[in-house]
Design an enzyme around this catalytic site. Structure first.
Site, short mmCIF file in Angstrom:
data_model
loop_
_atom_site.label_atom_id
_atom_site.label_comp_id
_atom_site.label_asym_id
_atom_site.label_seq_id
_atom_site.Cartn_x
_atom_site.Cartn_y
_atom_site.Cartn_z
N SER B 322 32.44 44.38 14.26
CA SER B 322 31.00 43.69 13.84
C SER B 322 29.87 44.50 14.76
CB SER B 322 30.97 42.56 14.82
OG SER B 322 32.25 41.58 13.90
N HIS B 365 29.67 29.47 8.71
CA HIS B 365 28.52 29.24 9.63
C HIS B 365 27.65 28.48 9.07
CE1 HIS B 365 30.64 32.73 11.48
NE2 HIS B 365 30.03 32.28 12.63
N CYS B 378 28.30 36.26 11.88
CA CYS B 378 29.18 35.64 10.53
C CYS B 378 29.32 37.22 9.73
CB CYS B 378 27.97 35.05 9.83
SG CYS B 378 28.32 34.56 8.33
#
Lengths: 366, 638
Positions: B322, B365, B378
């Site tokens: 991420s 989310h 997300c």
């Protein structure tokens, strides 16, 4: 016994020549053994003691008429042969190959004394027998036996150098007496096929190698050849003027073997250079020629033969030793008279010199 | 006439004496010509031979330059080391000598013999080191028994001293004897067998500076090779010293923060590219490589699953996970595909054709904008954005930040990571790029790989709004007299050329990651200084069963990249914890500690009062937000 004429006829030139060479020898031993630290007396001092002892021998040998050797030559020869046999027997049973004989108070080396005795014995033989036209092959029989027996015994010890010298001394004396050309030619003709046969038939490869290494040390530069190569480097690196007294690197850093005994001349050559060697060689040559001169002035055949024999002994020692040090001849343990450290060599040499002086001062007595 | 002796006259034979005299003269002439040949014709050659007999040149090792941290703290220095050498040509009886050495010094017989054999075939009279690093006591024993041990020699060489032990071992590298292959290379043409050279890290990359110039002595030896005297001597020149950009305290605290975990951390000065801390954990003991490596230690290094010998910061290539969303976000903003307001609804998964891509939060989310997408990481938001961008556009921006190829840090063998493109796949696999391969790239998975240095550089570039500096470890090279030989300032590799507004929007998201509720990076938070960053959790294996029960080597890597202060960035940090599972829980706290130490050093944060007995107390994560479970990395080690 001591005649005034003897004193006035004393050969001072020869005597001083010998002392001069011996003194140079001492100086050289001082340098050669400089880095050694022997327990007790230093080598050069010990050599001086040996010289003093040698002077005593000269005095002793001079004080008796050399003709006494003519009478006793064969007896001395026989006794020495006996001692050579004893050395072999005792040597075998006690300490392996040894040249020394312990007589209680002193130890003697019969092979060394044999060099002098063979001169006397041959001189004695040829006093009675000189064929006017030179020796024939048959005439050589007895002289060859006379030399061959002790030479073989000495070779058995084993001491190749001394055996070789005994033979060469004898050969020189034979040449002096005179050998026919035919005889020489016959001997050579016999030798060639013998050597060839031995080489091709009887010698094994390792034996041949050993002989080849013996003749050409460069074949084995780290083994048997190492010392002779180092000696040549020592001699050559001296150049014309040498590196200077006590400045020899090859000797002081111990690249040389036996540098105060057999290789003493190599030390000298490194430190004193070509000029020094020239002087020493000239002194030696004068010494040998002087000996021959004594022979020529001597009216007595026995005296002349003795002088020739002693001169030959000196000559061959010098040539073989220096020849070895400078790489002309294979390495054989032959000392340089008056130069190499060692009592035995000094005694033999001084006995020879004593004989020369003896013959020289009695030349007018007949 | 005495005794009636018959004296025979000898006239006939006298003639022959003249011939004999000529023979004698000829003999002496022969000797003389030979002497002439040796002493006059061959004199020069033989003199040279006699000189080379007695003279040898012995190299005298130069003292190696030291390595200092940015504040002058000595990190690597030198101390004398004694080694036992033999000169085989001088040894009288090898067996007896080895017996005595084993008995006298308690050395290992097999090792002695092995080294002895290894040294055979060298030049005559060159000593062979048979035992390195012997003690002062052993040297004294040897000196006392010198005369009973012919052929034995004690050599003194400077060796490396590491005052901080294993600290920054990968960065420093170690010294070892130059290998035969190295000797054959140009780089080491002036080296001799037995010389020590840097094998790794700075010791290797700055070998030329550090090594110095070896001196030499011409010595005289005797026929047995024994030293007699020194003829001439050239002094060795000490090598130059390195002043690093590394801060020793920061380095130490970063390593401590890792505890037992494996991983890497790099801290950069965002405005210069100076590397402030460079961690690869676990470390190793560099001193052992120069001397006798105990076999059990060596074995433990090799068998450790955490690979202590690997320089993970330089050569470890990890899927950035991420943390890569930063790049994807910036690409989207620059390409006008998103702005700060645009939203995506996350239902927990994203469908592309027949493929379904899950968000890490299976429940979804909900509706997220860029800030929330970054804060809560997300995945769906970025799947969609990535799909819009396409892999090549993502790659274009990643490359702007220096990813996908080595940055050119001053260490050897830096790895370049991997930024995939369609062309790359075509070349590499001879296959077309599938659209379904793009969404994973957008969240830093798939083929994407980055080194910790690249991650640190990337976040530093974000922090400074687009300037890529070359990361460097050395500030100054200093000669032995203390004069600066060379200074290394900031070197700009590239400018991204991205709009400041894009950076601003992303940075706001990164601030939220650390400082706002539900942010995944809250464990990196400091109260005194504003920290911004991004967590990452990258999959090691694609298919995973139940969470938390995989064997160590299949667990996810934990990542965190961040910078501080948020408003006026100074330091950027990237942390990778191998198999640490969650970036937020495993990597973020380490980053937090590094940042905390940095600001403590600066005096921005007051240092906690240290109790002498428990220095560890200072490591309590005082900055942890209350109520958050403090999960020490050590607890997760297995």
């Amino acid at each position: 016994m001591i005649d005034r004429r003897l004193f006035t006829n004393f050969d001072w030139t020869l005597f001083l020549l010998v002392l001069l060479i011996a003194a140079l020898g001492v100086v050289n031993i001082y340098s050669a053994a400089y880095t050694y630290a022997p327990v007790g007396t230093p080598y050069f001092l010990r050599q001086i003691y040996w010289i003093v002892a040698g002077l005593g021998i000269i005095a002793t040998v001079c004080s008796i008429d050399y003709h006494i050797f003519e009478d006793t030559a064969y007896w001395l020869y026989g006794g020495m042969l006996f001692l050579l046999v004893v050395v072999l027997v005792v040597g075998r049973t006690s300490m392996g190959a040894t040249r020394w004989l312990n007589l209680g108070i002193i130890t003697i080396q019969p092979s060394e004394l044999m060099k002098i005795i063979i001169i006397m014995a041959l001189a004695r033989y040829f006093v009675d027998f000189v064929p006017p036209d030179g020796l024939t092959l048959r005439d050589l029989l007895y002289p060859l036996l006379l030399v061959g027996i002790p030479a073989l015994l000495i070779m058995k010890q084993p001491d190749l150098g001394t055996a070789l010298l005994v033979v060469m001394i004898a050969a020189s004396m034979l040449l002096y007496v005179g050998v026919r050309w035919k005889t020489v030619a016959a001997a050579l003709l016999a030798a060639v096929p013998t050597v060839w046969l031995a080489w091709t038939r009887y010698l094994r490869d390792y034996q041949k190698n050993r002989i080849l290494n013996f003749i050409w040390p460069e074949r084995d530069p780290l083994g048997s050849g190492y010392h002779i190569i180092q000696s040549k480097i020592a001699v050559g690196s001296g150049g014309v003027l040498g590196k200077g007294f006590l400045m020899g690197t090859q000797s002081h850093l111990r690249f040389l073997p036996e540098q105060h005994t057999d290789f003493a001349f190599s030390v000298f050559a490194e430190e004193w250079g070509f000029l020094g060697c020239l002087v020493v060689l000239l002194l030696y040559m004068v010494l040998v020629l002087w000996g021959l001169g004594i022979a020529s002035r001597c009216n007595d055949r026995f005296g002349a033969l003795l002088s020739v024999g002693v001169s030959a002994m000196l000559f061959w020692h010098i040539v073989v030793n220096i020849g070895m040090v400078i790489g002309l001849f294979p390495v054989v343990g032959v000392p340089l008279p008056l130069f190499s450290y060692g009592g035995t060599s000094m005694i033999t040499t001084m006995t020879g010199v004593g004989i020369l002086l003896n013959v020289s001062m009695r030349r007018f007595m007949f | 006439m005495k005794g009636g002796r018959v004296v025979r006259e000898n006239r006939g034979l006298s003639k022959r004496l003249i011939k004999l005299s000529f023979c004698v003269a000829a003999g002496f002439f022969l000797l003389l010509t030979r002497l002439w040949y040796l002493q006059i014709i061959k004199a020069d050659t033989l003199f040279d031979l006699s000189e080379s007999n007695r003279l040898r040149s012995v190299p005298v090792a130069a003292c190696r330059g030291t390595i200092l941290d940015r504040n002058g703290v000595v990190l690597v220095s030198n101390s004398p080391s004694y080694s036992l050498a033999v000169i085989p040509q001088d040894v009288v009886n090898k067996e007896a000598l080895i017996d005595s050495l084993v008995r006298l010094l308690g050395l290992d017989r097999d090792e002695l013999l092995e080294r002895w054999e290894k040294g055979k075939g060298r030049a005559r009279y060159v000593p062979i080191v048979v035992a390195a690093g012997i003690t002062r006591d052993q040297v004294e024993l040897l000196e006392e028994n010198q005369f009973r041990l012919p052929g034995v020699d004690v050599e003194v060489k400077p060796v490396r001293l590491y005052p901080f032990g294993t600290m920054a071992a990968h960065l420093m590298g170690y010294l070892a004897e130059v290998s035969d292959q190295e000797l054959a290379a140009d780089r080491y043409q002036h080296y001799n067998a037995g010389d020590y050279v840097g094998k790794n890290g700075l010791e290797k990359s700055y070998e030329n500076e550090l090594h110095g110039t070896d001196g030499g002595r011409r010595i005289e030896v005797d026929a047995r090779g024994h030293y007699l005297r020194t003829i001439s001597e050239t002094n060795p020149t000490t090598g130059n010293s390195l002043e690093l950009t590394i801060d020793k305290n920061l380095q130490q605290s970063a390593e401590k923060a890792f505890g037992q975990e494996a991983g890497a951390a790099v801290a950069l000065d965002v405005n210069s590219g100076e590397v402030l801390a460079f961690v690869s954990n676990p470390g190793f003991d560099p001193a052992l490589f120069s001397g006798r490596m105990p076999p059990d230690v060596w074995k433990s290094y090799l068998e450790d699953k955490r690979h202590p010998l690997e320089n993970k910061a330089l050569k470890g290539q990890y899927p950035p996970g991420s943390t890569f969303k930063i790049i994807t976000a910036l690409a989207g903003l620059e390409e006008g595909l998103i702005d700060g307001k645009a939203t995506v609804e996350c239902t927990g998964s994203y469908k592309l054709g027949s493929s379904k891509f899950n968000c890490w939060n299976r429940h979804g989310h909900g509706v997220v904008n860029l800030k929330r997408a970054l804060k809560e990481s997300c995945d769906v938001y970025f799947y969609e954005l990535g799909e819009k961008l396409g892999v090549d556009r993502i790659a274009k921006y990643a490359r702007l930040f220096g990813m996908g190829k080595p940055l050119g840090i001053d260490l050897d063998n830096e790895r370049g990571g991997l930024i995939p493109t369609m062309e790359w796949k075509e070349k590499r696999f001879h296959k077309k790029w599938f659209p379904g391969e793009t969404p994973p790239v957008a969240i830093g998975q798939g083929y994407v790989l980055a080194t910790p240095i690249q991650l640190a550089s990337m976040i530093a570039t974000v922090a400074n709004n687009g300037t890529v500096y070359r990361p460097h470890l050395v500030k100054r090279i200093i000669d032995p007299d203390g004069r600066t030989v060379k200074e290394f300032g900031p070197e700009i590799i590239a400018k991204t050329g991205l709009r400041p507004e894009s950076f601003q929007l992303v940075k706001e998201g990164l601030f939220a990651v650390v400082n706002e509720p539900k942010g995944t990076g809250s464990m990196a938070r400091l109260y005194e200084v504003k920290v911004a960053g991004k967590t990452g959790t990258s999959q090691v294996v694609k298919l995973r069963d139940s969470k938390g029960n995989e064997p160590y080597q299949f667990r996810d890597h934990a990542l965190f990249v961040g910078f501080a202060p948020y408003d006026k960035p100074e330091i950027a940090v990237a942390v990778v914890v191998e198999h640490g599972e969650h970036g937020g829980s495993a990597a973020a706290p380490i980053a937090g500690k590094i940042l905390r130490t940095y600001f403590e050093e600066k005096g921005v944060i007051a240092k906690p009062v240290r109790h002498d007995a428990s220095a560890a107390g200072s490591d309590k994560p005082a900055a942890q937000p209350a109520g958050q479970p403090v999960q020490l990395p050590a607890g997760k080690a297995d």
